[in-house]
Design a protein around this motif. Structure first.
Motif, PDB file in Angstrom:
ATOM      1  N   PRO A   1       0.838  -1.210   0.000  1.00 43.56           N
ATOM      2  CA  PRO A   1       0.000   0.000   0.000  1.00 43.56           C
ATOM      3  C   PRO A   1       0.866   1.249   0.000  1.00 43.56           C
ATOM      4  O   PRO A   1       1.809   1.364   0.796  1.00 43.56           O
ATOM      5  CB  PRO A   1      -0.805  -0.125   1.293  1.00 43.56           C
ATOM      6  CG  PRO A   1      -0.771  -1.565   1.650  1.00 43.56           C
ATOM      7  CD  PRO A   1       0.501  -2.110   1.118  1.00 43.56           C
ATOM      8  N   THR A   2       0.560   2.186  -0.882  1.00 42.17           N
ATOM      9  CA  THR A   2       1.438   3.337  -1.058  1.00 42.17           C
ATOM     10  C   THR A   2       1.405   4.305   0.115  1.00 42.17           C
ATOM     11  O   THR A   2       2.437   4.663   0.672  1.00 42.17           O
ATOM     12  CB  THR A   2       1.080   4.085  -2.350  1.00 42.17           C
ATOM     13  OG1 THR A   2      -0.308   4.419  -2.317  1.00 42.17           O
ATOM     14  CG2 THR A   2       1.368   3.225  -3.561  1.00 42.17           C
ATOM     15  N   ARG A   3       0.231   4.742   0.501  1.00 40.90           N
ATOM     16  CA  ARG A   3       0.126   5.680   1.620  1.00 40.90           C
ATOM     17  C   ARG A   3      -0.991   5.214   2.538  1.00 40.90           C
ATOM     18  O   ARG A   3      -2.136   5.674   2.402  1.00 40.90           O
ATOM     19  CB  ARG A   3      -0.183   7.095   1.110  1.00 40.90           C
ATOM     20  CG  ARG A   3       0.938   7.754   0.355  1.00 40.90           C
ATOM     21  CD  ARG A   3       2.059   8.200   1.264  1.00 40.90           C
ATOM     22  NE  ARG A   3       1.621   9.216   2.203  1.00 40.90           N
ATOM     23  CZ  ARG A   3       1.599  10.515   1.924  1.00 40.90           C
ATOM     24  NH1 ARG A   3       1.968  10.940   0.734  1.00 40.90           N
ATOM     25  NH2 ARG A   3       1.212  11.383   2.828  1.00 40.90           N
ATOM     26  N   PRO A   4      -0.735   4.252   3.404  1.00 42.24           N
ATOM     27  CA  PRO A   4      -1.797   3.683   4.233  1.00 42.24           C
ATOM     28  C   PRO A   4      -2.591   4.768   4.947  1.00 42.24           C
ATOM     29  O   PRO A   4      -2.092   5.450   5.846  1.00 42.24           O
ATOM     30  CB  PRO A   4      -1.047   2.803   5.223  1.00 42.24           C
ATOM     31  CG  PRO A   4       0.244   2.491   4.546  1.00 42.24           C
ATOM     32  CD  PRO A   4       0.571   3.710   3.741  1.00 42.24           C
ATOM     33  N   GLY A   5      -3.857   4.894   4.530  1.00 37.64           N
ATOM     34  CA  GLY A   5      -4.725   5.856   5.176  1.00 37.64           C
ATOM     35  C   GLY A   5      -4.376   7.301   4.882  1.00 37.64           C
ATOM     36  O   GLY A   5      -4.938   8.206   5.500  1.00 37.64           O
ATOM     37  N   LYS A   6      -3.487   7.530   3.917  1.00 39.83           N
ATOM     38  CA  LYS A   6      -3.024   8.899   3.643  1.00 39.83           C
ATOM     39  C   LYS A   6      -2.625   9.598   4.944  1.00 39.83           C
ATOM     40  O   LYS A   6      -2.734  10.819   5.073  1.00 39.83           O
ATOM     41  CB  LYS A   6      -4.102   9.703   2.916  1.00 39.83           C
ATOM     42  CG  LYS A   6      -4.394   9.179   1.508  1.00 39.83           C
ATOM     43  CD  LYS A   6      -5.395  10.066   0.787  1.00 39.83           C
ATOM     44  CE  LYS A   6      -5.626   9.553  -0.622  1.00 39.83           C
ATOM     45  NZ  LYS A   6      -6.628  10.374  -1.358  1.00 39.83           N
ATOM     46  N   SER A   7      -2.207   8.777   5.874  1.00 39.45           N
ATOM     47  CA  SER A   7      -1.910   9.311   7.202  1.00 39.45           C
ATOM     48  C   SER A   7      -0.524   9.923   7.227  1.00 39.45           C
ATOM     49  O   SER A   7       0.430   9.355   6.694  1.00 39.45           O
ATOM     50  CB  SER A   7      -2.001   8.191   8.247  1.00 39.45           C
ATOM     51  OG  SER A   7      -1.534   8.638   9.489  1.00 39.45           O
TER      52      SER A   7
END
Length: 506
Positions: free
Chosen positions: A68-74
């Motif tokens: 996943p590239t940015r998990p949760g955009k977190s």
């Protein structure tokens, strides 16, 4: 198990199936644990709603596709565990954008790592074990000044170990790769370093002398390291518990100074080119449990001080050039489970008190020059009793029948005479009985069908199924059955062929 503790959601070990759902309405979720389930498929936008996520654990599932590239955009993500899935491809560069990450565990997948991984300057733990990582170890690791643990074992890394490994490192595991060149002189010296495993690579040169005073475990086995063991430096390591330098080309003596490492529980210097005698100071290692010195060029006698290692469970000094007798004091090693003295020049008799070793399960005394009476053996023997290729003679002692748990008995290549004791057929656990090349006579007792019995090279032995060849039988000229002919042919082939199916482990 399902646990919801706002702002946490723990669904580990809950037998969840299918793909990952889209998380909507979980903007405040900080901890998500979906480990040890049966979730699968690729991960795309399912986690984008988790903008406050701090920890994500997807360990032990069947996820596929790319990481996943940015998990949760977190932007507050600190811990990312994706262990034991089927992720593949390169770790996305976007992961580098998660600048608050302190822990990454991507072990047991099929991924590769970008050179920019070193930009994660706050990272404390980086675990990349058992992937398809190849090429050289990224030199950008030196920028991870907070890194305390780095594990990249069981990959395909090659080339040299980069210099400048972070000074705060406590645990370094690069074992089972194809790393080459010498060990950087400063690699083992960081003050906080406790565990180092560089075993099973292609490293050469000498072992650095600058060692961390906090070292607990040092594993450098199965490389091509040479020169002498830096004992002066090692002897100062009061916390050192495991020292494994086996299967290299180290030379010189085993220094008496090793006796100062009184925290040692395991000492493995096997398969090198060490020479000289066994120092009596090894007896000071009162916490030692495993001592392996096999396949070296050691000479001299076994020191009686070896009996001071009261916690010893494994003693292997086989395949050296040790001489003299086996000291009776070894019988005081009540915790010893495996004793291997095979392949030396030991002489004299086996200690009479050896039967008092009440924990012993394996005894290897083959390929020596031992003689005299075989005493009662420990009834705990189970794995093997090997007395082969010595100078024993006389009858096989019937006391061996007391070893009811024994699986392998090897008395080959001695001068035993007389009959095979019938009582040996009562050894219910026996799988191999090797009596070849002695002077035994009489009828071979009938053993259970699962027991491999080798009696070749004993001209006086006859098989119980062999037909009589007395003059009376010849005179009557009775026909011989096909079964008897086949038995005789098989016995002849067996006697000429002389097979051997057992390889002793060292």
């Amino acid at each position: 198990m399902v646990v919801f503790l706002k702002p946490s959601l723990f669904l580990y070990n809950s037998v969840l199936l299918g793909s990952l759902p889209v998380f909507v309405g979980f903007a405040g979720l900080e901890f998500l644990d979906l480990s040890n389930n049966r979730l699968g498929g690729a991960i795309d936008l399912e986690l984008d709603g988790l903008v406050g996520l701090r920890s994500l654990n997807l360990t032990l599932n069947n996820f596929t596709g790319s990481v996943p590239t940015r998990p949760g955009k977190s932007k507050v993500l600190k811990e990312l565990r994706l262990t034991m899935n089927m992720f593949h491809g390169i770790i996305p560069v976007d992961i580098v954008g998660c600048r608050n990450l302190t822990l990454i565990d991507f072990s047991v997948n099929n991924i590769s790592v970008p050179d920019r991984i070193g930009e994660l300057s706050k990272l404390e733990v980086l675990i990349l074990s058992s992937n398809s990582l190849s090429g050289e170890i990224p030199r950008s690791l030196r920028n991870m000044t907070s890194l305390t643990r780095f594990a990249a074992n069981s990959n395909n890394f090659n080339g040299p170990i980069p210099a400048g490994i972070p000074k705060h490192l406590r645990n370094l595991d690069l074992s089972y790769n194809s790393l080459s060149g010498s060990i950087p002189s400063e690699l083992l010296s960081p003050l906080n370093l406790q565990i180092v495993d560089l075993s099973n690579n292609r490293l050469n040169g000498s072992i650095p002398t600058a060692l961390s005073p906090r070292l607990v475990k040092l594993r450098l086995g199965s490389n091509s390291l040479d020169y002498v063991i830096p004992t002066a430096a090692i002897s100062t390591l009061q916390h050192l518990t495991y020292l494994e330098l086996e299967n290299n080309t180290l030379t010189g003596l085993i220094s008496p100074e090793l006796g100062y490492c009184q925290s040692l529980a395991l000492l493995n210097l096997a398969q090198n080119q060490l020479s000289g005698s066994l120092p009596v100071e090894l007896g000071n290692l009162s916490h030692l449990q495993v001592l392996k010195l096999q396949f070296n060029k050691l000479a001299g006698e076994i020191p009686i001080q070896i009996a001071q290692m009261s916690k010893l469970s494994t003693l292997n000094i086989s395949w050296n050039s040790l001489n003299g007798s086996i000291p009776p004091s070894v019988a005081s090693l009540k915790n010893l489970i495996n004793m291997n003295l095979q392949g030396n020049n030991l002489s004299g008799s086996t200690p009479e008190n050896i039967g008092s070793m009440t924990s012993l399960m394996e005894l290897q005394l083959g390929e020596n020059q031992l003689s005299g009476r075989i005493p009662s053996m420990p009834i705990t023997l189970q794995i093997a009793l090997n007395l082969s290729s010595n100078l024993f003679e006389g009858h096989i002692p019937v006391t061996l029948a007391m070893l009811t748990g024994l699986e392998i008995l090897d008395l080959s290549n001695n001068k035993f005479s007389g009959e095979i004791p019938l009582a040996l057929t009562q050894l219910g656990a026996l799988t191999q009985l090797i009596l070849s090349n002695n002077q035994l006579s009489g009828e071979i007792p009938k053993f259970s069908s699962w027991v491999f019995v080798n009696t070749s090279g004993n001209e006086g032995l006859t098989n119980s199924a062999t037909p009589s060849t007395s003059p009376e039988s010849k005179k009557k000229g009775k026909p011989v059955s096909l079964t008897i002919v086949l038995w005789a042919v098989a016995a002849a082939i067996f006697a000429v062929g002389g097979i051997a199916i057992f390889l002793y482990h060292y």
